[in-house]
Design a protein around this motif. Structure first.
Motif, PDB file in Angstrom:
ATOM      1  N   LYS A  61       0.823  -1.213   0.000  1.00 19.27           N
ATOM      2  CA  LYS A  61       0.000   0.000   0.000  1.00 19.27           C
ATOM      3  C   LYS A  61       0.861   1.270   0.000  1.00 19.27           C
ATOM      4  O   LYS A  61       0.480   2.280  -0.599  1.00 19.27           O
ATOM      5  N   PHE A  62       2.003   1.250   0.676  1.00 22.06           N
ATOM      6  CA  PHE A  62       2.930   2.387   0.592  1.00 22.06           C
ATOM      7  C   PHE A  62       3.410   2.551  -0.856  1.00 22.06           C
ATOM      8  O   PHE A  62       3.465   3.659  -1.391  1.00 22.06           O
ATOM      9  N   ALA A  63       3.777   1.435  -1.487  1.00 21.82           N
ATOM     10  CA  ALA A  63       4.263   1.497  -2.869  1.00 21.82           C
ATOM     11  C   ALA A  63       3.175   2.036  -3.801  1.00 21.82           C
ATOM     12  O   ALA A  63       3.448   2.826  -4.713  1.00 21.82           O
ATOM     13  N   LEU A  64       1.956   1.633  -3.536  1.00 25.63           N
ATOM     14  CA  LEU A  64       0.830   2.094  -4.355  1.00 25.63           C
ATOM     15  C   LEU A  64       0.658   3.605  -4.211  1.00 25.63           C
ATOM     16  O   LEU A  64       0.438   4.329  -5.186  1.00 25.63           O
ATOM     17  N   ARG A  65       0.784   4.090  -2.980  1.00 24.90           N
ATOM     18  CA  ARG A  65       0.634   5.539  -2.745  1.00 24.90           C
ATOM     19  C   ARG A  65       1.759   6.307  -3.433  1.00 24.90           C
ATOM     20  O   ARG A  65       1.529   7.351  -4.036  1.00 24.90           O
ATOM     21  N   ALA A  66       2.977   5.770  -3.365  1.00 23.94           N
ATOM     22  CA  ALA A  66       4.112   6.420  -4.025  1.00 23.94           C
ATOM     23  C   ALA A  66       3.866   6.523  -5.527  1.00 23.94           C
ATOM     24  O   ALA A  66       4.075   7.575  -6.144  1.00 23.94           O
ATOM     25  N   THR A  67       3.433   5.413  -6.117  1.00 20.37           N
ATOM     26  CA  THR A  67       3.216   5.393  -7.559  1.00 20.37           C
ATOM     27  C   THR A  67       2.074   6.327  -7.940  1.00 20.37           C
ATOM     28  O   THR A  67       2.148   7.059  -8.944  1.00 20.37           O
ATOM     29  N   THR A  68       1.019   6.313  -7.145  1.00 20.28           N
ATOM     30  CA  THR A  68      -0.116   7.197  -7.426  1.00 20.28           C
ATOM     31  C   THR A  68       0.313   8.666  -7.387  1.00 20.28           C
ATOM     32  O   THR A  68      -0.044   9.460  -8.250  1.00 20.28           O
ATOM     33  N   GLN A  69       1.105   9.035  -6.365  1.00 20.93           N
ATOM     34  CA  GLN A  69       1.604  10.421  -6.269  1.00 20.93           C
ATOM     35  C   GLN A  69       2.434  10.773  -7.494  1.00 20.93           C
ATOM     36  O   GLN A  69       2.317  11.866  -8.054  1.00 20.93           O
ATOM     37  N   SER A  70       3.289   9.838  -7.886  1.00 25.22           N
ATOM     38  CA  SER A  70       4.159  10.094  -9.027  1.00 25.22           C
ATOM     39  C   SER A  70       3.330  10.317 -10.294  1.00 25.22           C
ATOM     40  O   SER A  70       3.599  11.233 -11.084  1.00 25.22           O
ATOM     41  N   LEU A  71       2.296   9.501 -10.468  1.00 23.28           N
ATOM     42  CA  LEU A  71       1.430   9.654 -11.637  1.00 23.28           C
ATOM     43  C   LEU A  71       0.620  10.940 -11.572  1.00 23.28           C
ATOM     44  O   LEU A  71       0.421  11.619 -12.590  1.00 23.28           O
ATOM     45  N   ALA A  72       0.157  11.285 -10.372  1.00 24.66           N
ATOM     46  CA  ALA A  72      -0.613  12.532 -10.228  1.00 24.66           C
ATOM     47  C   ALA A  72       0.236  13.717 -10.667  1.00 24.66           C
ATOM     48  O   ALA A  72      -0.242  14.632 -11.339  1.00 24.66           O
ATOM     49  N   ARG A  73       1.524  13.688 -10.290  1.00 28.39           N
ATOM     50  CA  ARG A  73       2.401  14.813 -10.637  1.00 28.39           C
ATOM     51  C   ARG A  73       2.793  14.805 -12.120  1.00 28.39           C
ATOM     52  O   ARG A  73       3.030  15.855 -12.690  1.00 28.39           O
ATOM     53  N   GLU A  74       2.873  13.613 -12.723  1.00 33.03           N
ATOM     54  CA  GLU A  74       3.246  13.572 -14.138  1.00 33.03           C
ATOM     55  C   GLU A  74       2.043  13.816 -15.055  1.00 33.03           C
ATOM     56  O   GLU A  74       2.145  14.538 -16.046  1.00 33.03           O
ATOM     57  N   PHE A  75       0.904  13.225 -14.718  1.00 30.81           N
ATOM     58  CA  PHE A  75      -0.224  13.264 -15.647  1.00 30.81           C
ATOM     59  C   PHE A  75      -1.257  14.331 -15.316  1.00 30.81           C
ATOM     60  O   PHE A  75      -2.095  14.660 -16.161  1.00 30.81           O
ATOM     61  N   GLY A  76      -1.218  14.868 -14.097  1.00 35.67           N
ATOM     62  CA  GLY A  76      -2.141  15.962 -13.755  1.00 35.67           C
ATOM     63  C   GLY A  76      -2.015  17.127 -14.724  1.00 35.67           C
ATOM     64  O   GLY A  76      -3.020  17.553 -15.330  1.00 35.67           O
ATOM     65  N   PRO A  77      -0.824  17.651 -14.928  1.00 43.82           N
ATOM     66  CA  PRO A  77      -0.677  18.776 -15.860  1.00 43.82           C
ATOM     67  C   PRO A  77      -1.069  18.426 -17.294  1.00 43.82           C
ATOM     68  O   PRO A  77      -1.280  19.320 -18.099  1.00 43.82           O
ATOM     69  N   LYS A  78      -1.180  17.124 -17.581  1.00 45.62           N
ATOM     70  CA  LYS A  78      -1.650  16.712 -18.921  1.00 45.62           C
ATOM     71  C   LYS A  78      -3.162  16.477 -18.939  1.00 45.62           C
ATOM     72  O   LYS A  78      -3.709  15.978 -19.927  1.00 45.62           O
ATOM     73  N   GLY A  79      -3.817  16.792 -17.836  1.00 48.20           N
ATOM     74  CA  GLY A  79      -5.274  16.741 -17.833  1.00 48.20           C
ATOM     75  C   GLY A  79      -5.903  15.480 -17.274  1.00 48.20           C
ATOM     76  O   GLY A  79      -7.121  15.325 -17.321  1.00 48.20           O
ATOM     77  N   VAL A  80      -5.086  14.581 -16.724  1.00 48.81           N
ATOM     78  CA  VAL A  80      -5.646  13.362 -16.133  1.00 48.81           C
ATOM     79  C   VAL A  80      -5.637  13.502 -14.603  1.00 48.81           C
ATOM     80  O   VAL A  80      -4.597  13.757 -13.995  1.00 48.81           O
ATOM     81  N   HIS A  81      -6.796  13.341 -14.009  1.00 52.88           N
ATOM     82  CA  HIS A  81      -6.947  13.474 -12.565  1.00 52.88           C
ATOM     83  C   HIS A  81      -6.629  12.134 -11.882  1.00 52.88           C
ATOM     84  O   HIS A  81      -7.388  11.181 -12.011  1.00 52.88           O
ATOM     85  N   VAL A  82      -5.525  12.094 -11.168  1.00 53.76           N
ATOM     86  CA  VAL A  82      -5.122  10.886 -10.444  1.00 53.76           C
ATOM     87  C   VAL A  82      -5.325  11.152  -8.954  1.00 53.76           C
ATOM     88  O   VAL A  82      -4.787  12.119  -8.415  1.00 53.76           O
ATOM     89  N   ALA A  83      -6.104  10.325  -8.290  1.00 48.09           N
ATOM     90  CA  ALA A  83      -6.398  10.574  -6.874  1.00 48.09           C
ATOM     91  C   ALA A  83      -6.381   9.279  -6.072  1.00 48.09           C
ATOM     92  O   ALA A  83      -6.610   8.192  -6.613  1.00 48.09           O
ATOM     93  N   HIS A  84      -6.127   9.428  -4.798  1.00 45.39           N
ATOM     94  CA  HIS A  84      -5.894   8.307  -3.881  1.00 45.39           C
ATOM     95  C   HIS A  84      -6.822   8.464  -2.672  1.00 45.39           C
ATOM     96  O   HIS A  84      -6.869   9.524  -2.054  1.00 45.39           O
ATOM     97  N   ALA A  85      -7.567   7.414  -2.363  1.00 49.36           N
ATOM     98  CA  ALA A  85      -8.467   7.467  -1.212  1.00 49.36           C
ATOM     99  C   ALA A  85      -7.981   6.498  -0.141  1.00 49.36           C
ATOM    100  O   ALA A  85      -7.770   5.322  -0.428  1.00 49.36           O
ATOM    101  N   ILE A  86      -7.790   7.021   1.054  1.00 43.44           N
ATOM    102  CA  ILE A  86      -7.340   6.176   2.157  1.00 43.44           C
ATOM    103  C   ILE A  86      -8.575   5.681   2.911  1.00 43.44           C
ATOM    104  O   ILE A  86      -9.220   6.444   3.630  1.00 43.44           O
ATOM    105  N   ILE A  87      -8.898   4.429   2.699  1.00 41.80           N
ATOM    106  CA  ILE A  87     -10.074   3.836   3.345  1.00 41.80           C
ATOM    107  C   ILE A  87      -9.625   3.354   4.722  1.00 41.80           C
ATOM    108  O   ILE A  87      -8.935   2.344   4.841  1.00 41.80           O
ATOM    109  N   ASP A  88     -10.023   4.074   5.741  1.00 42.51           N
ATOM    110  CA  ASP A  88      -9.522   3.831   7.098  1.00 42.51           C
ATOM    111  C   ASP A  88     -10.628   3.247   7.984  1.00 42.51           C
ATOM    112  O   ASP A  88     -11.169   3.919   8.865  1.00 42.51           O
TER     113      ASP A  88
END
Lengths: 253, 253, 253, 253
Positions: free
Chosen positions: C169-196
């Motif tokens: 799950k840590f690795a997933l969050r890291a990858t999601t953040q990385s994608l959000a920063r790379e693809f957000g400016p290209k118009g793709v909304h990448v978001a992560h929900a922490i189900i607690d």
């Protein structure tokens, strides 16, 4: 500059961490100034340090009052001509209040900020010019001038019924970070320690509270905290820690 | 209880987010109370809402003063007999000060806490009993009663020369967390939104500042923030968000 | 482009959140593709969606295998000529293993990464080109194309005996953040929900586990999670959330 | 037990931090074992330590292979009858890959986990029984047995185009936390250092890269990192740090 021309200041001394910090830094630097609201908090420590052949000066100070801090700094200035400040520690805890939010008075709520926000502002405002002077010395000094700050579990988590303490400790962490980013590049090492556990003070012993089930070393040894702060002080500027946590081996976190 | 007997309170209104919040919540609940230091901040919004056939009441309030908040709540009480508070928003920004720490006065430093610490304490202290009453209603209401709070980039990071604003926003986050943990189990949804970017307000437009290089949608639309707060308000109690971030697609973070 | 020419993909469906997500997104877009390791996980949902007059296609897929994901995407491509991907959800949970670290096999440890790291890589690698195409459309679409990802308490905390799940799950969050920063400016909304919190699935009910003391709404309603994801999908690009938490009102955190 | 019967293991040695760690720990304990993929990475260090009158053993090891780690541990066991493991350091960096996500192969993406996830699993799985034995010794030892782990900026932030490295470092932090919580109460000190800056290695010097504008001390001295790790190792169990950051005074953070 030889260590013999350097001094340290510890704000927030008493029976526990403050005393250990005073002893630790007085072993490195011949004079330490100890600030506490009441002389009862530092008299015994001053005596203890003097008995060991070092110098300690206690100054009754209310850090949440700018004029009180200013008076303390005048006392320090008068005793430190041609000397430089090596390290300053902000160890003021403030009163821990745990009560339902709706029973909290405005004064009780703000007490967290008075101790950890305004108090730290006054202290840092007064001592940072002294630390900058040390950083600008042409002679070598043993360690980068340091401003070391005591945080708590509540620096990272606002627990139920702890809004006063947590808001103060969060504010303290914010201010410490801001100072680290502004004064680090100028040669002043600003660091924050998150003390995450009960400290093994005389008061704790008197209270009879069995921390972590009474397990040996289940409460944090104040001397170990002082060792950690002194270690932070000795870090070379290419490798500074800005935040460390400290907790007993058996603490839940 | 029908939405027609519910009302909302927005503290911190002006040309940007506050106005959007007022419009959004007034579309759901027939009456909204708008708190701001000066009537200039809410007069136009009150007019706009009334023109749309809903009710809005502006109340000049200095949230950092307990008595001022108390007066505001009396006005509200007088107008809401047999009505219940559905949602309260704390959107008070405080003044953003960026200057070298050693040039900061004690008053400037504390201004962050006055707005985001003491101000929020006074507001929360006054409205939480009203939200608890709503939570205890025997009749069904459309949404759990909510206390929604506006944070900023500085809620998580103390940048250089931003000690005042950051210490206030850190304190606000601490207090919000503490309230979420104390009042959540009692049925009040307390949530914190980290607004990480410039908001596309009339003031921003006037300033001529090209946020994110002037890229379209490079500044946050205030209506979108209001939509997010309203969405938080509608979450069922089995699935509450306590913290969300909001930033433009092109923001560096 | 009208919603009628858009479709959604949900990876990780079963009795709980995945089913709710499928129903939610199928209400907005006429076709949803449902990926799960075994057809047992999606057959009933496909039937349910078709019964409501919408279209659903189940595809047996092992996301940790690049070729399996590739096959699934070929099926999708064959059915979506002239259509565009509106939203993709990565809801693959992986197996939760709690056991003493020294009893954990290498395979058990790596299972967390297989599901949440490699699996997400394969999925994201396959669908991001589709989302970029949607972002580049000259016609208006109702919502920015979105990649939504399911995290957990273990995304932020590595608990004792949970190294496998937490590292994934840590690795997933890291990858999601990385994608959000790379693809957000290209118009793709990448978001992560922490189900607690525990999710109120049929399995949970069968297990008899009384979450949060059996309190009503003490487990998270899957439909509420789906509502949150859909809300994320509808955020305009000036005001995207990249991370939200979701927990029951009574959860300890 | 005297220090003379204790030894240390450093996984991940080369010209920079690993060498400094080897020298530092060999000064405290007569024998250190140095693990690296290729003997070129440790030959010079082994020579240097032996020249100083201490003992060092290099073992070619691929930590991502369980059998390779197992072989290394057999070599160590054969040389350490009646000796105990004082400290183990996991300093394996893995390859840093920065490239657009869609150009990343599955193998490149997984390389981060292979080095920082699976590699650490194999290492920790093999050495924790040895550290537990040390913790259970009836004789006093100078310091609690320690497992010290090297993190990076990417342990906390998934930057654009860094999904491989960040997912590995996030996974490593998760696993380290999990081990700290499981093995701390059993007497093994597990700690994580976030190295937030460029390290002043021979390779860096060769590259000609002017870190932080070429400012003196703008890159981290490897010896200072080794000092920090050794300090962590000496903390008494009532006051352990589980996470520290390390960066140059002039680093942006």
């Amino acid at each position: 500059m030889a260590a013999s021309n350097l001094y340290a200041i510890i704000a927030g001394v008493g029976g526990g961490t403050g005393r250990s910090l005073a002893l630790k830094f007085s072993a490195a630097y011949p004079t330490v100034f100890l600030l506490a609201r009441s002389s009862e908090s530092y008299d015994a420590i001053v005596k203890e340090i003097k008995a060991s052949g070092r110098n300690a000066v206690g100054i009754s100070t209310d850090v949440s009052s700018a004029s009180s801090v200013s008076s303390a700094l005048k006392v320090i200035a008068a005793e430190t001509a041609n000397k430089n400040l090596a390290a300053a520690v902000y160890n003021v805890g403030g009163k821990f209040v745990r009560k339902p939010f709706l029973e909290l008075t405005e004064e009780e709520y703000s007490a967290g900020f008075e101790a950890s926000g305004r108090g730290f502002f006054n202290f840092a405002h007064g001592i940072l010019p002294l630390l900058l002077e040390t950083a600008a010395l042409s002679q070598a000094i043993p360690n980068p001038p340091s401003l070391l700050v005591t945080g708590a579990t509540a620096s990272l988590k606002g627990s139920a019924q702890c809004a006063s303490f947590a808001s103060g400790k969060f504010a303290l962490r914010a201010t410490t970070q801001s100072l680290a980013r502004e004064f680090g590049p100028k040669g002043v090492h600003v660091a924050h320690a998150i003390i995450d556990g009960a400290i093994d003070t005389p008061k704790l012993k008197e209270s009879g509270w069995k921390v972590n089930g009474g397990e040996e070393d289940g409460a944090i040894a104040p001397d170990a905290i002082a060792d950690a702060y002194y270690w932070l002080h000795t870090q070379p500027r290419s490798a500074w820690s800005q935040e460390i946590d400290i907790r007993p081996f058996i603490e839940k976190w």
